[in-house]
Design a protein around this motif. Structure first.
Motif, short mmCIF file in Angstrom:
data_model
loop_
_atom_site.label_atom_id
_atom_site.label_comp_id
_atom_site.label_asym_id
_atom_site.label_seq_id
_atom_site.Cartn_x
_atom_site.Cartn_y
_atom_site.Cartn_z
N SER A 1 -12.29 2.77 4.65
CA SER A 1 -13.40 1.91 4.25
C SER A 1 -12.87 0.60 3.70
CB SER A 1 -14.24 2.61 3.19
OG SER A 1 -13.55 2.63 1.96
N CYS B 1 0.84 -1.21 0.00
CA CYS B 1 0.00 0.00 0.00
C CYS B 1 0.87 1.26 0.00
CB CYS B 1 -0.95 -0.01 1.20
SG CYS B 1 -2.30 -1.20 1.03
N THR C 1 -13.08 -0.38 0.74
CA THR C 1 -12.52 -0.27 -0.60
C THR C 1 -11.00 -0.14 -0.52
OG1 THR C 1 -12.79 2.12 -0.64
CG2 THR C 1 -14.58 0.80 -1.60
N ASN C 2 -10.50 0.34 0.59
CA ASN C 2 -9.07 0.50 0.82
C ASN C 2 -8.44 -0.91 0.91
OD1 ASN C 2 -6.51 0.74 2.09
ND2 ASN C 2 -7.14 2.62 3.10
N VAL D 1 -8.63 6.10 -2.75
CA VAL D 1 -8.98 4.73 -2.35
C VAL D 1 -7.95 4.20 -1.35
CG1 VAL D 1 -9.19 2.34 -3.17
CG2 VAL D 1 -10.19 4.21 -4.50
N LEU D 2 -6.67 4.44 -1.63
CA LEU D 2 -5.59 3.93 -0.78
C LEU D 2 -5.57 4.56 0.61
CD1 LEU D 2 -2.82 3.85 -3.51
CD2 LEU D 2 -3.82 1.85 -2.36
N THR D 3 -6.26 5.67 0.78
CA THR D 3 -6.29 6.34 2.09
C THR D 3 -7.68 6.37 2.71
OG1 THR D 3 -6.53 8.49 1.00
CG2 THR D 3 -4.28 7.79 1.56
N ALA D 4 -8.65 5.78 2.04
CA ALA D 4 -10.03 5.80 2.54
C ALA D 4 -10.19 4.92 3.78
CB ALA D 4 -10.98 5.32 1.45
#
Length: 170
Positions: free
Chosen positions: A136, A67, A138-139, A131-134
């Motif tokens: 949720s 990530c 989805t991350n 997305v990479l920091t959400a």
């Protein structure tokens, strides 16, 4: 019953349960493919309590590094070699880190690293800083860590159930 039969029923039955749950009740909260890789990692690393630590330590380490690698790929370009440069840096980090016991299951770390790239490169819109920091599912950090934990727990359950069902007691 013989151990192989017990193992077959245990893993087959629990696979049915987790796939059912993963496609209905907890859909979007687990990546079934990642869960099965973690489950297999538990068995590959010894199928005992030590393998729980080694599998989760290595998988989560690989996921975290991948990530961070993705974030650097997106935010710190290195000319035409951005992707191979950052991947090589992080592969070197996790290989060298394998001298630390928690990260010593190097093939499992590779799997954790690969889980992230499989997800972000094969799922449209996932190789994105938002997305990479959400915070949720989805991350990939959240989704794949949760899936890995569930996969290792499923490995422990299948191993215990095999022991209960098996007539080949030591």
């Amino acid at each position: 019953m013989p151990t192989l039969t017990a193992l077959t029923l245990s893993i087959g039955g629990l696979a049915f349960v987790i796939v059912y749950l993963g496609t209905t009740v907890i859909v979007g909260l687990v990546a079934l493919w990642a869960l099965f890789i973690a489950w297999g990692g538990y068995y590959a690393n010894g199928a005992n309590m030590e393998s729980v630590k080694l599998t989760l330590g290595a998988l989560i380490f690989g996921i975290v590094l991948a990530c961070i690698c993705c974030m650097l790929i997106l935010s710190v370009p290195v000319g035409s070699v951005t992707v191979p440069f950052w991947v090589a840096v992080f592969v070197a980090v996790f290989v060298y880190s394998s001298k630390i016991e928690l990260f010593s299951a190097l093939p499992t770390t590779v799997n954790g690293f690969a889980l992230v790239f499989a997800y972000v490169l094969q799922t449209e819109g996932m190789m994105d800083m938002a997305v990479l920091t959400a915070p949720s599912f989805t991350n990939p950090l959240v989704l794949l860590t949760a899936s890995s934990v569930i996969g290792v727990v499923w490995g422990v359950l299948s191993n215990k159930l095999t022991g209960v069902l098996s007539s080949d007691k030591a």
